[in-house]
Design a protein around this motif. Structure first.
Motif, PDB file in Angstrom:
ATOM      1  N   SER A 100       2.095  -7.899  -6.744  1.00 17.68           N
ATOM      2  CA  SER A 100       1.126  -6.951  -6.190  1.00 17.68           C
ATOM      3  C   SER A 100       0.561  -6.068  -7.292  1.00 17.68           C
ATOM      4  O   SER A 100      -0.647  -5.831  -7.369  1.00 17.68           O
ATOM      5  CB  SER A 100       1.784  -6.088  -5.104  1.00 17.68           C
TER       6      SER A 100
ATOM      7  N   SER B 205      -1.860  -8.130  -9.291  1.00 23.08           N
ATOM      8  CA  SER B 205      -3.131  -8.425  -8.612  1.00 23.08           C
ATOM      9  C   SER B 205      -4.003  -7.189  -8.495  1.00 23.08           C
ATOM     10  O   SER B 205      -5.232  -7.276  -8.552  1.00 23.08           O
ATOM     11  CB  SER B 205      -2.851  -9.011  -7.226  1.00 23.08           C
ATOM     12  N   TRP B 206      -3.396  -6.016  -8.352  1.00 27.62           N
ATOM     13  CA  TRP B 206      -4.187  -4.775  -8.271  1.00 27.62           C
ATOM     14  C   TRP B 206      -4.810  -4.451  -9.618  1.00 27.62           C
ATOM     15  O   TRP B 206      -5.955  -4.012  -9.698  1.00 27.62           O
ATOM     16  CB  TRP B 206      -3.315  -3.619  -7.798  1.00 27.62           C
TER      17      TRP B 206
ATOM     18  N   LYS C 199      -6.878  -8.307  -5.971  1.00 28.97           N
ATOM     19  CA  LYS C 199      -6.730  -7.703  -4.654  1.00 28.97           C
ATOM     20  C   LYS C 199      -6.969  -6.201  -4.757  1.00 28.97           C
ATOM     21  O   LYS C 199      -6.798  -5.601  -5.823  1.00 28.97           O
ATOM     22  CB  LYS C 199      -5.330  -7.963  -4.082  1.00 28.97           C
TER      23      LYS C 199
END
Length: 334
Positions: free
Chosen positions: A41, A44-45, A50
């Protein structure tokens, strides 16, 4: 939603998140553990694959405002006054970056209670603490003066500001401490706090069946009185607050009928925070909005008093689909 053809769906936001992590010499793995998310996460941020949820940006702001020295995200009430101000500044920065990278036709963000379709300015107006409650940074003569150190509803203001900015990326949204100019009076106005801390509230709600009044049994809070008779008070277990009363109401702005006045208040600050969270909490906002949509004839003219649970000093979000949480409903005439 990422822009088609863009290298990074979060643009500057991903770069800023990476800068925050690297400024503390942290690996993605260590930060993921601290925030309670997978390293994938974090990756991806930062890469822009995302977009992080608003709640995770709030965690970033809290964690790095605290100095990023803890094993996890500390509770907001554990922050010092200076750290709370830094959290507010950082959260506003991250929320602005996220909003700037949203697609202008993001349908999900534009279905909520806090979306204002006319694109008009939004002013979140919060009352001020009395001088005896100021932190040292709330003193104007202090070189490091911070005006929001005098904010009486800082938690609610920070929560709401991020959500309003995300839902209305092209609107000019600002937090104001009581003071409004002529142009502000024609904006979408959101008033936080009771008339005891925010004089605008008492002036604008004078003819409502609900008003807030002092009560001998409640110290440092104003209880809700209905039709001059029935009073709704918070609940305590010993000296610990376990349930507050929150108010959520909206009416047309009499200075510009295309825009609105919204009120979020409580006997204590927890009630006002719960009223805000009622329609910002990602777990419950859709359910609560569905209840209002199904049961309120006009979402621009309604009033609601609700139970706001407080569990071990954490403010819970009321579920409006539970009838026990709805204490009183009315249609304001104003």
């Amino acid at each position: 939603m990422a822009r088609p053809g863009s290298q990074s769906g979060t643009g500057e936001l991903g770069v800023r998140l990476r800068e925050l992590r690297e400024s503390r010499g942290m690996t993605q793995l260590r930060l993921g553990r601290a925030l309670g998310v997978a390293v994938s996460s974090i990756s991806s941020w930062e890469s822009g694959a995302k977009t992080p949820p608003l709640t995770r940006l709030a965690d970033y702001a809290t964690y790095f405002a605290a100095g990023a020295v803890t094993d996890g995200v500390p509770p907001e009430n554990a922050l010092t006054g200076e750290q709370r101000e830094e959290r507010l500044r950082l959260k506003q920065e991250l929320d602005r970056m996220r909003a700037a990278d949203e697609e202008p036709d993001d349908a999900e963000a534009r279905q909520g209670f806090w979306y204002f379709p006319d694109g008009g300015p939004v002013r979140i107006v919060t009352g001020g603490l009395t001088e005896k409650h100021w932190s040292p940074l709330g003193t104007p003569s202090e070189p490091n003066f911070l005006s929001l150190a005098r904010c009486a509803d800082l938690d609610a203001a920070v929560e709401l500001f991020g959500h309003v900015r995300a839902a209305n990326p092209r609107s000019q949204a600002e937090i104001r401490l009581e003071h409004l100019g002529d142009d502000d009076l024609r904006a979408h106005l959101v008033f936080l706090g009771s008339g005891a801390t925010n004089p605008w509230v008492e002036w604008l709600t004078a003819d409502w069946p609900v008003r807030q009044v002092p009560d001998d049994d409640v110290v440092d809070g104003s209880v809700f009185e209905i039709d001059g008779e029935r009073r709704l008070r918070p609940s305590f277990r010993g000296d610990q607050l376990v349930e507050d009363v929150g108010l959520l109401a909206r009416i047309p702005n009499p200075n510009n009928l295309r825009r609105t006045l919204t009120f979020c208040s409580g006997v204590f600050t927890r009630g006002g925070f719960g009223a805000v969270r009622c329609l910002t909490d990602p777990e419950l906002r859709d359910r609560n909005l569905a209840h209002l949509t199904d049961n309120v004839a006009d979402l621009n003219r309604f009033g609601l008093l609700m139970r706001v649970p407080v569990m071990r000093h954490v403010t819970g979000t009321p579920d409006l689909q539970n009838p026990a949480n709805r204490l009183y409903e009315w249609r304001p005439n104003t």
